[in-house]
Structure formats: structure tokens, C-alpha cells
Design a protein around this motif. Sequence first.
Motif, PDB file in Angstrom:
ATOM      1  N   VAL A  26       0.834  -1.203   0.000  1.00 45.14           N
ATOM      2  CA  VAL A  26       0.000   0.000   0.000  1.00 45.14           C
ATOM      3  C   VAL A  26       0.867   1.252   0.000  1.00 45.14           C
ATOM      4  O   VAL A  26       0.579   2.225  -0.702  1.00 45.14           O
ATOM      5  N   GLU A  27       1.958   1.235   0.764  1.00 46.00           N
ATOM      6  CA  GLU A  27       2.832   2.407   0.848  1.00 46.00           C
ATOM      7  C   GLU A  27       3.547   2.694  -0.464  1.00 46.00           C
ATOM      8  O   GLU A  27       3.941   3.828  -0.721  1.00 46.00           O
ATOM      9  N   LEU A  28       3.706   1.674  -1.292  1.00 41.58           N
ATOM     10  CA  LEU A  28       4.390   1.860  -2.579  1.00 41.58           C
ATOM     11  C   LEU A  28       3.452   2.376  -3.662  1.00 41.58           C
ATOM     12  O   LEU A  28       3.898   2.744  -4.751  1.00 41.58           O
ATOM     13  N   LEU A  29       2.156   2.392  -3.378  1.00 45.76           N
ATOM     14  CA  LEU A  29       1.173   2.811  -4.365  1.00 45.76           C
ATOM     15  C   LEU A  29       0.724   4.250  -4.108  1.00 45.76           C
ATOM     16  O   LEU A  29       0.556   4.659  -2.965  1.00 45.76           O
ATOM     17  N   ASP A  30       0.517   4.989  -5.181  1.00 49.72           N
ATOM     18  CA  ASP A  30      -0.023   6.331  -5.062  1.00 49.72           C
ATOM     19  C   ASP A  30      -1.457   6.248  -4.511  1.00 49.72           C
ATOM     20  O   ASP A  30      -2.194   5.312  -4.849  1.00 49.72           O
ATOM     21  N   PRO A  31      -1.874   7.186  -3.672  1.00 42.50           N
ATOM     22  CA  PRO A  31      -3.243   7.125  -3.130  1.00 42.50           C
ATOM     23  C   PRO A  31      -4.317   7.052  -4.213  1.00 42.50           C
ATOM     24  O   PRO A  31      -5.372   6.434  -4.008  1.00 42.50           O
ATOM     25  N   ASP A  32      -4.056   7.673  -5.369  1.00 46.67           N
ATOM     26  CA  ASP A  32      -5.047   7.694  -6.447  1.00 46.67           C
ATOM     27  C   ASP A  32      -4.695   6.737  -7.585  1.00 46.67           C
ATOM     28  O   ASP A  32      -5.109   6.946  -8.728  1.00 46.67           O
ATOM     29  N   ILE A  33      -3.928   5.707  -7.292  1.00 45.59           N
ATOM     30  CA  ILE A  33      -3.510   4.756  -8.332  1.00 45.59           C
ATOM     31  C   ILE A  33      -4.709   4.185  -9.074  1.00 45.59           C
ATOM     32  O   ILE A  33      -5.789   3.972  -8.500  1.00 45.59           O
ATOM     33  N   VAL A  34      -4.505   3.940 -10.372  1.00 50.25           N
ATOM     34  CA  VAL A  34      -5.528   3.320 -11.213  1.00 50.25           C
ATOM     35  C   VAL A  34      -4.976   2.029 -11.787  1.00 50.25           C
ATOM     36  O   VAL A  34      -3.865   2.013 -12.339  1.00 50.25           O
ATOM     37  N   LEU A  35      -5.722   0.945 -11.643  1.00 46.75           N
ATOM     38  CA  LEU A  35      -5.357  -0.329 -12.252  1.00 46.75           C
ATOM     39  C   LEU A  35      -6.357  -0.628 -13.371  1.00 46.75           C
ATOM     40  O   LEU A  35      -7.569  -0.649 -13.148  1.00 46.75           O
ATOM     41  N   ARG A  36      -5.816  -0.823 -14.580  1.00 47.60           N
ATOM     42  CA  ARG A  36      -6.647  -1.177 -15.734  1.00 47.60           C
ATOM     43  C   ARG A  36      -6.225  -2.549 -16.219  1.00 47.60           C
ATOM     44  O   ARG A  36      -5.039  -2.897 -16.177  1.00 47.60           O
ATOM     45  N   SER A  37      -7.190  -3.321 -16.716  1.00 46.82           N
ATOM     46  CA  SER A  37      -6.855  -4.643 -17.239  1.00 46.82           C
ATOM     47  C   SER A  37      -7.660  -4.935 -18.495  1.00 46.82           C
ATOM     48  O   SER A  37      -8.846  -4.609 -18.558  1.00 46.82           O
ATOM     49  N   ASP A  38      -6.994  -5.511 -19.465  1.00 44.80           N
ATOM     50  CA  ASP A  38      -7.578  -5.767 -20.781  1.00 44.80           C
ATOM     51  C   ASP A  38      -7.491  -7.259 -21.076  1.00 44.80           C
ATOM     52  O   ASP A  38      -6.407  -7.796 -21.325  1.00 44.80           O
ATOM     53  N   GLY A  39      -8.663  -7.913 -21.013  1.00 42.06           N
ATOM     54  CA  GLY A  39      -8.729  -9.324 -21.375  1.00 42.06           C
ATOM     55  C   GLY A  39      -9.480  -9.545 -22.668  1.00 42.06           C
ATOM     56  O   GLY A  39      -9.460 -10.650 -23.228  1.00 42.06           O
ATOM     57  N   GLY A  40     -10.156  -8.508 -23.148  1.00 39.71           N
ATOM     58  CA  GLY A  40     -10.880  -8.593 -24.413  1.00 39.71           C
ATOM     59  C   GLY A  40     -11.956  -9.656 -24.448  1.00 39.71           C
ATOM     60  O   GLY A  40     -12.382 -10.080 -25.530  1.00 39.71           O
ATOM     61  N   GLY A  41     -12.402 -10.115 -23.273  1.00 39.19           N
ATOM     62  CA  GLY A  41     -13.386 -11.186 -23.228  1.00 39.19           C
ATOM     63  C   GLY A  41     -12.782 -12.561 -23.455  1.00 39.19           C
ATOM     64  O   GLY A  41     -13.507 -13.566 -23.447  1.00 39.19           O
ATOM     65  N   LEU A  42     -11.452 -12.624 -23.628  1.00 42.50           N
ATOM     66  CA  LEU A  42     -10.771 -13.893 -23.893  1.00 42.50           C
ATOM     67  C   LEU A  42      -9.916 -14.352 -22.716  1.00 42.50           C
ATOM     68  O   LEU A  42      -9.409 -15.471 -22.723  1.00 42.50           O
ATOM     69  N   ALA A  43      -9.724 -13.481 -21.739  1.00 41.71           N
ATOM     70  CA  ALA A  43      -8.918 -13.813 -20.568  1.00 41.71           C
ATOM     71  C   ALA A  43      -9.507 -13.100 -19.365  1.00 41.71           C
ATOM     72  O   ALA A  43     -10.226 -12.099 -19.498  1.00 41.71           O
TER      73      ALA A  43
END
Length: 310
Positions: free
Chosen positions: A202-219
Amino acid sequence: MAYRILGSFTDAEDVVQEAWLRLDRADVEPDDLRAWLTVVVGRLCLDELRSARARRESYVGQWLPEPLAEAGGLDATAVYGAGSAAGMATPAQHALVEASQNDVADRVTLAESVSMAMLVVMDTLTPAERTALVLHDVFGYGFEEVAQVTGRTPAASRQLASRARRRVRADGARFDPDPARGWKVAEAFHAAATGGDLGVLVELLDPDIVLRSDGGGLARAARRPIVGRDKVARFLLGILEKDTREPGEHAIVPAAVNGGPGFLHYTGGELATVAALTVAEGRVQAIDFVSNPDKLHHLRGPAGPVPGPA
């Protein structure tokens, strides 16, 4: 140039191939081959961007650019900066290296333009804005040349680039030009995540961090962005814990992803996910997971040794 405009390695190669086919069919070889190819490639990219927008309306989940990646961690970042082209997968990737070596003063600009964070922001621009920005700001073409590609006047092309520049700055894509500093954060991030240390992570992450993930419906992938360091940290630890319960070997290998720190995740010896970290001010600002197998074909070379567990 095509990759920066399109954000798709596969489409960029198709565009360049089509440009060479058109040159081969031309009755007379142009006086300025580079200028001719730039105009043709730029116009083809514009057409591809317009058609891609329509296709994405039916895309499942979040769309992310196709990544460029080179396993090896910190040493591999030289591929995208001042260092060697050794180990690059294709001539198109060699071109990225050559472009960065042409003008030392532009090296950071070129590196920033291919970063995952910048490509994500650039995807919010119109096709004409994105093309004008790449041609002028990244490759230094004058607006008379840009106008030949966009089909606008030089003055209108200047406005396109200016508007695009303002939007990119407003979206706050940050870029740390010091790869060593970014990799120190990435190494600590890897140790905390694989060690299950929620507090350190948690300390290594920015408070407003954004995680995006692209599986395209295949993963497997989150359909929407995950925002906030506590949510992101718990999501990451949940994924890693689930991997330990699934059959087969899993390995996480440090890699230079679009010139920045990242990781390659292998399942049963096959590349399953490319993770790109955006690091600035000593913290991870964004994480982008690309798991759609259709976006990883260009990274799957001939069978080699399977990375060991990490």
C-alpha cells in the motif's frame, strides 16, 4: 511512428506493409522516399484509427494498447533509450531504437510517447489530434507536412496538435525519465506483492492509483478500472493468491514494458499477461495488465526455456 499513432503493434505492422506495397505499385519512385512514406503511413493510420473506434464499441471490457516488452528488467530498458538493440523481436522495434538515437535531445520525448501511460491518454484524442501530435511533437514534422497527412490546412493542423497537447497535459500522464529509480520502486513492489505484505505494498502505491486490465473477453480481467491504493493492493494480492491455488507453474519475470518497468506473467510456460507500471515521485501511479491473447502474439517467439517460478 505507426505504433505511436495506433497503439497497436499488429496494426502498425499491417500499415507499414501496405505502405511498402503501394510504393511497389507506384509507377515512379518518389524523389523524397521518407516524406512519401510518412504521408502514406500517416493517412493509413488515420483510416485505421477511425475504423478502430467503431470496432471498440463492441469490445469487451477495457481497451489497452498492445505492449512492447523485453524480458530482463533494468538492463532491458536500454533497448528503448540510448543502449543496444540486441534482442529486439522485429525490425519495427529496431526502428524505435534508431529513432531514439537520432537526436539525443529528443530521447526523453520519444520514450515518453511510447510509454503505456501516454498511449492510454492518447487514446482519448480524436484520430486527427493524435496523428498531428505524434507527427509534430514526437517526430518534429512541420505543420505543412502534417497538413498533407491530416487533410487540413497548416493552421488547422497546428490547432489539432495544440488541442491534443492541452488534453494530454490535463489528463496528467506523468513520466519519470530515470529508469533506475523506477525500477527500484518496481523491485520493491514485486517483493511486497509476491511476499503478501499488504502494508508495504500500500505504501508503494499512489493514493489515487488506477489499475486497468484488458482481457478482451478472452482472458480473466476486471471490466472496469480499480481506483485507490487499498483496493488495488487487495486486488493484486487476491490474484497472486489465486495463482498459487491453480494447477501448473506460474512465473513472474521483470521486463521493460514500453520503456518502463513491468513484468511478464507466465502460466504453464506460456505468456499470459504483460503488466506495465507507471512510476513517478517514488510511487506506482498506474498499473496496466494486458491479458488479451490477441494482443500478445507479437511477444510469443519460438519456444525457449521456461522461466522458473518467481
